[in-house]
Every structure is written in C-alpha cells, then in structure tokens.
Enzyme design. Structure first.
Site, short mmCIF file in Angstrom:
data_model
loop_
_atom_site.label_atom_id
_atom_site.label_comp_id
_atom_site.label_asym_id
_atom_site.label_seq_id
_atom_site.Cartn_x
_atom_site.Cartn_y
_atom_site.Cartn_z
N LYS A 34 0.84 -1.20 0.00
CA LYS A 34 0.00 0.00 0.00
C LYS A 34 0.87 1.25 0.00
O LYS A 34 2.07 1.18 0.32
CB LYS A 34 -0.89 -0.02 1.25
CG LYS A 34 -0.11 -0.04 2.55
CD LYS A 34 -0.99 -0.39 3.74
CE LYS A 34 -0.20 -0.33 5.04
NZ LYS A 34 -0.97 -0.85 6.17
N TYR A 261 17.46 29.80 7.69
CA TYR A 261 16.26 30.58 7.99
C TYR A 261 16.11 30.84 9.49
O TYR A 261 16.29 29.94 10.31
CB TYR A 261 15.01 29.82 7.51
CG TYR A 261 14.76 29.92 6.03
CD1 TYR A 261 14.56 31.15 5.42
CD2 TYR A 261 14.72 28.78 5.25
CE1 TYR A 261 14.32 31.24 4.06
CE2 TYR A 261 14.47 28.86 3.89
CZ TYR A 261 14.27 30.09 3.30
OH TYR A 261 14.04 30.16 1.96
C1 PLP Z 1 -0.20 -1.68 6.87
C2 PLP Z 1 -0.82 -2.88 7.48
C3 PLP Z 1 -0.03 -3.98 7.86
C4 PLP Z 1 1.47 -3.96 7.81
O1 PLP Z 1 1.96 -3.35 8.98
P1 PLP Z 1 3.53 -3.25 9.25
O2 PLP Z 1 3.61 -2.71 10.62
O3 PLP Z 1 4.09 -2.32 8.23
O4 PLP Z 1 4.08 -4.62 9.11
C5 PLP Z 1 -0.68 -5.12 8.31
N1 PLP Z 1 -2.02 -5.16 8.41
C6 PLP Z 1 -2.81 -4.11 8.09
C7 PLP Z 1 -4.28 -4.22 8.22
C8 PLP Z 1 -2.23 -2.95 7.62
O5 PLP Z 1 -3.00 -1.90 7.32
#
Ligand code: PLP
Length: 367
Positions: A34, A261
C-alpha cells in the site's frame, strides 16, 4: 543535474522477505505494498516480492496498479479496507480482487452480489475488531456475518489487527490474541476451513504463536525495525531505500555567524559548512533534533550534524575538520544510516519518512 537520489535495492527487499519467511515457515505471507510500497515505488518493488503469496493494498487504484504490473502472474491482491461502493465491489469481482468486509454496507454488497465459485473475490477477509477500535465488527456481529457469508458460499478468512504489537509486553496483546483465537476456533468448529490473519511485521517477530494462516508483512520488508527493542540490523533486515544527496557548496564561517532561515543556529567556533542538495521538498523531515547525515570518504564513514533549519531544497551540515567537500555524496538514510535513527530525530516512525519521500529525487533501482 541536481544530485538527489532514491535508490531501491531489490536484493535487500528479497532478502527481507526471506527473513520474514524464516520467522513464519508455515503461514502464507501477504506483502503490504500500500501507499506505493511505503513510498518505495510499487513498480520497483513488486519484481523482488514475487515469492510473497499475496499483495495487500489500501485502495482500488493501488490494486489496479499492482494488477497491471503483475500481468499474467495473477497474484492474489487484497483490499485491506475493502471496497468503498457497490460499483467497486462489482469491479473487484471482474479483476479478482479479494476484499475485507468490516461494516454493514460491505456485507450488504457481498450478500446481494455473490461472485462465481471460482472467483478469488469469493474469499472474504472478515475484519474482527479485537480492541484496536479502528476497523472491524464486534464479536457478535462477526459471528452473525460469518454465518450469512458462509451460507452464500463465501470462503472466510478472519482478520484482525494488533494495536501494540511493537511492544511485546503490552497487556493489550494477550487480550487481542485471546479474543481472536476464541472467535477463530468457534468459526472453525462451525464452518470447517476458516483461516486466520492477525500479525503485522511486529506481530511476526513478537508473537510466533499467533501467526495463524496469513501474516501481513509491511515495514520489515522495507528493512526498518517493527519492534521497540531490536534494531533492523539486530533482526537481520537490510535497508531497501538509499536516500542520498550531494554537497554542492561550502563556506568557511567565523565564530558567531548565523546559518539558515530564522538564524536559529550560530557558529560557536570557526566552522566549515556544507550545503546539501536536499530538503523537505524531497521528503527529508523539516523538523529534526540533533540529526546527522552519513558521508563515506576513502572507506571512512563520517557523521556530520545538520545545522540550521532544513529548507525546501537545501540543508546545511557542519563539516568542520572532515576531509569532504563539493561533489561528495551524503546519505540521508539507507545502508550507512538507519531510517529508524532519522525517524527518532524527527519524532516519527520510519513508515512516515518513507511514505513522505517525494517524486523530486531521481528514483532508480538496483538488482
Ligand atoms: C499496513 C498494514 C499492515 C502492515 O503493517 P507493518 O507494521 O508495516 O508490518 C498489516 N495489516 C494491516 C491491516 C495494515 O493496514
């Protein structure tokens, strides 16, 4: 050319997947890709993840992108928030995406438009809220939904998410794991082959007894540590993203000069300043405390402090006494400097650093 680069190592990615496999020899692995593979670039990452059993995405657009790249390989793709409309539910069926069902509306779409027996969409990831209180149905609703879905011929995978998995000793973990086990056992006794999926990266490391049939690996794939008490290196994980820039100007300043800055930082000694071709417009965090960059020169590694405010396109480092200058490469994070360290200096987590890298750095991939 402005030398600001984000390079993805496919070897490191495949290696990290192997490490995860070793932690969970029996469970199937959903590689979480994702948010454009946590900012790494899904097109650069998927070729190194073909040993994963499925890919997890948050939106329909992400699913389509993964589908396109996988082409004929017909990999399982799971929409971890499910679909957002009945239309999406119908299009998910035509592409064979698998969906989470976490609410009544999604249940209604699934019950009124059942895909054919051989469709991957005939598998539902039924989301059970075991205490994170983000997505999912409570215990009674899960049992009711499971019956309705099972009666319509759906295959079921019970899914839940741990809220505190990075902290092994947090009392919420045992509670969530127990609630999940109870409902999964009940569903198995009622309907036979119901599968379970509870663990993210942290759960994979910390709770080997809770892996069930599917684990969902995210941050560990990308080589950052998912747990509070071990570094990525301790866990044998390799950084996948190397984020580098270049020193492209230097200045010798006397004592008492301001830099950057707001003039917030002042020299307290004669100081040599290096100006880097990177800033928050590339995705380096603007607010950091005691942050450093890594410079490798003639096999020596130096850590140079960032001084003054990080600007959109540039930032300054103190290179007093270091044998470095214009044209030298500096690493913001990657092989010579863990992203977890930078995340600590920025009061955030590596996930956010990765996701916030922008399209301005030149992006590339190495096998
Ligand atoms: C993003 C996500 C994961 C992965 O989590 P990590 O901590 O990056 O391993 C697993 N399950 C769900 C439902 C997620 O949204």
């Amino acid at each position: 050319m402005r030398h600001t680069h984000i390079t993805i190592s496919q070897t490191a990615l495949a290696h990290n997947l192997d490490i995860i496999k070793r932690h969970t020899p029996h469970a199937s692995i959903m590689a979480m890709v994702k948010a454009n593979a946590y900012g790494h670039g899904v097109a650069h990452c998927l070729p190194a993840l073909m040993q994963a059993d499925a890919f997890g995405v948050a939106s329909f657009d992400e699913a389509l992108a993964v589908h396109e790249i996988c082409g004929q390989l017909s990999k399982r793709i799971i929409l971890i928030e499910g679909v957002f409309s009945q239309d999406e539910w119908l299009v998910a069926q035509t592409h064979g995406f698998e969906c989470v069902v976490h609410c009544q509306a999604q249940l209604d779409w699934a019950l009124s438009h059942v895909p054919p027996m051989d469709s991957p969409t005939r598998t539902i990831w039924l989301k059970y809220n075991t205490g994170m209180n983000r997505l999912g149905l409570g215990r009674d609703d899960v049992l009711t939904c499971a019956k309705l879905l099972h009666d319509k011929g759906y295959r079921l995978i019970l899914a839940s998410h741990l809220a505190c998995a990075d902290d092994k000793d947090h009392p919420a973990n045992a509670l969530q794991i127990k609630q999940f086990d109870d409902v999964l056992t009940t569903l198995k006794s009622l309907y036979g082959d119901v599968q379970g999926s509870l663990c993210n990266s942290a759960g994979i490391i910390n709770f080997p007894h809770a892996h069930h049939d599917w684990v969902r690996a995210g941050i560990a794939l990308y080589g950052a540590s998912p747990v509070a008490d071990s570094s990525a290196d301790d866990l044998g994980l390799s950084p996948v993203m190397n984020f580098t820039a270049q020193i492209f100007a230097t200045h010798e300043l006397p004592i008492g000069e301001q830099v950057g800055y707001g003039g917030l930082w002042r020299t307290d000694k004669p100081t040599r300043i290096g100006v880097l071709s990177v800033g928050y417009g590339d995705g380096y965090p603007r607010v950091v405390t005691d942050a450093k960059v890594s410079i490798v020169k003639d096999t020596q590694t130096y850590l140079a402090p960032i001084v003054g405010r990080v600007a959109m396109d540039m930032m300054m480092i103190d290179i007093t006494g270091l044998p470095v200058g214009v044209g030298d490469t500096v690493m913001l994070w990657g092989d010579d400097l863990p992203a977890d360290n930078v995340a600590h200096w920025a009061n955030t987590i590596s996930y956010e650093l990765f996701c916030k890298t922008t399209n301005r750095p030149h992006r590339g991939v190495v096998a």
